[in-house]
Design a protein around this motif. Sequence first.
Motif, PDB file in Angstrom:
ATOM      1  N   ALA A 245      40.450  32.229  40.131  1.00  0.00           N
ATOM      2  CA  ALA A 245      40.043  31.171  39.201  1.00  0.00           C
ATOM      3  C   ALA A 245      40.699  31.334  37.833  1.00  0.00           C
ATOM      4  O   ALA A 245      40.963  30.345  37.136  1.00  0.00           O
ATOM      5  N   ALA A 246      40.990  32.581  37.446  1.00  0.00           N
ATOM      6  CA  ALA A 246      41.591  32.851  36.133  1.00  0.00           C
ATOM      7  C   ALA A 246      43.111  32.922  36.180  1.00  0.00           C
ATOM      8  O   ALA A 246      43.762  33.114  35.143  1.00  0.00           O
ATOM      9  N   ALA A 247      43.706  32.754  37.366  1.00  0.00           N
ATOM     10  CA  ALA A 247      45.146  32.974  37.527  1.00  0.00           C
ATOM     11  C   ALA A 247      45.997  32.060  36.665  1.00  0.00           C
ATOM     12  O   ALA A 247      47.034  32.476  36.137  1.00  0.00           O
ATOM     13  N   ASP A 248      45.581  30.821  36.508  1.00  0.00           N
ATOM     14  CA  ASP A 248      46.401  29.865  35.759  1.00  0.00           C
ATOM     15  C   ASP A 248      46.528  30.239  34.284  1.00  0.00           C
ATOM     16  O   ASP A 248      47.408  29.738  33.577  1.00  0.00           O
ATOM     17  N   ARG A 249      45.655  31.114  33.799  1.00  0.00           N
ATOM     18  CA  ARG A 249      45.724  31.537  32.403  1.00  0.00           C
ATOM     19  C   ARG A 249      46.912  32.464  32.130  1.00  0.00           C
ATOM     20  O   ARG A 249      47.307  32.644  30.978  1.00  0.00           O
ATOM     21  N   LEU A 250      47.480  33.057  33.174  1.00  0.00           N
ATOM     22  CA  LEU A 250      48.537  34.044  32.971  1.00  0.00           C
ATOM     23  C   LEU A 250      49.896  33.392  32.683  1.00  0.00           C
ATOM     24  O   LEU A 250      50.628  33.837  31.810  1.00  0.00           O
ATOM     25  N   GLY A 251      50.262  32.386  33.460  1.00  0.00           N
ATOM     26  CA  GLY A 251      51.551  31.740  33.259  1.00  0.00           C
ATOM     27  C   GLY A 251      52.737  32.642  33.543  1.00  0.00           C
ATOM     28  O   GLY A 251      53.725  32.637  32.804  1.00  0.00           O
ATOM     29  N   VAL A 252      52.656  33.416  34.631  1.00  0.00           N
ATOM     30  CA  VAL A 252      53.727  34.345  34.989  1.00  0.00           C
ATOM     31  C   VAL A 252      54.612  33.735  36.073  1.00  0.00           C
ATOM     32  O   VAL A 252      54.134  33.355  37.139  1.00  0.00           O
ATOM     33  N   HIS A 261      44.265  40.086  37.526  1.00  0.00           N
ATOM     34  CA  HIS A 261      43.515  41.291  37.886  1.00  0.00           C
ATOM     35  C   HIS A 261      42.523  41.724  36.803  1.00  0.00           C
ATOM     36  O   HIS A 261      41.474  42.296  37.109  1.00  0.00           O
ATOM     37  N   PHE A 262      42.856  41.451  35.563  1.00  0.00           N
ATOM     38  CA  PHE A 262      42.011  41.925  34.466  1.00  0.00           C
ATOM     39  C   PHE A 262      41.277  40.765  33.774  1.00  0.00           C
ATOM     40  O   PHE A 262      41.103  40.772  32.552  1.00  0.00           O
ATOM     41  N   HIS A 263      40.852  39.795  34.593  1.00  0.00           N
ATOM     42  CA  HIS A 263      40.137  38.652  34.024  1.00  0.00           C
ATOM     43  C   HIS A 263      38.858  39.066  33.305  1.00  0.00           C
ATOM     44  O   HIS A 263      38.410  38.376  32.392  1.00  0.00           O
ATOM     45  N   GLY A 264      38.289  40.186  33.713  1.00  0.00           N
ATOM     46  CA  GLY A 264      37.045  40.645  33.072  1.00  0.00           C
ATOM     47  C   GLY A 264      37.240  41.120  31.668  1.00  0.00           C
ATOM     48  O   GLY A 264      36.254  41.316  30.939  1.00  0.00           O
ATOM     49  N   LEU A 265      38.475  41.320  31.237  1.00  0.00           N
ATOM     50  CA  LEU A 265      38.750  41.807  29.892  1.00  0.00           C
ATOM     51  C   LEU A 265      39.042  40.686  28.904  1.00  0.00           C
ATOM     52  O   LEU A 265      39.156  40.926  27.711  1.00  0.00           O
ATOM     53  N   ASP A 266      39.204  39.471  29.393  1.00  0.00           N
ATOM     54  CA  ASP A 266      39.523  38.341  28.513  1.00  0.00           C
ATOM     55  C   ASP A 266      38.347  38.004  27.593  1.00  0.00           C
ATOM     56  O   ASP A 266      37.191  38.134  27.976  1.00  0.00           O
TER      57      ASP A 266
END
Length: 266
Positions: A245-252, A261-266
């Motif tokens: 669910a958080a993957a689109d925030r990376l833009g890699v 992998h580290f969505h819990g740290l955002d």
Amino acid sequence: MTVPIALTIAGSDSSGGAGIQADLKTFAAFGVYGASVITALTAQNTRGVTGIHPVPSAFVTAQLDAVFDDLDIAAVKIGMVAELAIIKAIAAALARWTPKHVVLDPVMVASSGERLLSAEALASLRSHLIPKATLVTPNLPEAAALLDESVAPDEATIREQGRRLLAMGARAVLIKGGHGQGEESIDYLFNGGGVIALPAPRIATANTHGTGCSLSSAIAAGLARGETLESAVRHAKTWITAAIAAADRLGVGKGHGPIHHFHGLD
């Protein structure tokens, strides 16, 4: 307090989204120390795999023995095994060192479609690695390939395939539903005592690179931390759903990007 240690035996992904790199990120996200044994180097990115260079089986053995001889490995995750000689080397090391937990992700095809396991190695994976596994985690196409039949079109067939995979000798089987259809992605855990359905919302994103690697590593991390198998699978499923669910925030990358992998740290 001693940190739990998990070992990943897999291929390297030069783009960092799958394979060894994804496994180590996952272990770190779960507070587990990660060790690694590399079975193959891959030249790949978010758009595909352009080259595979297997590590000689004798050097895979050297890595395995070096790690097991020194570190207290609480759980092992096996991903890409590449070829027959490497499978035999891994099986021999597992017999020699007898780790408590082994999570086998039968990686045969990359997310982008490239074949990552030679046809001649498939029978060896069935006979040498599956019987040593605490858990085998195929997706729908991989489950079908292991059974040499078509991809399951419905829940009844998934349940039948799961029971037959379980009969190959693993203590449990998790058939992943990410390749299925519908609003929910349902995984099925077969553990000898029955079947547990694990639904989650199906997330609309193209950024799913490394999902299978990361889920199996998350389960191994849970087992390394002392969780029961069912608890480790449930926690891993929750975590991977949030990571997708958080993957689109990376833009890699310009293709199928990695999960977060580290969505819990955002």
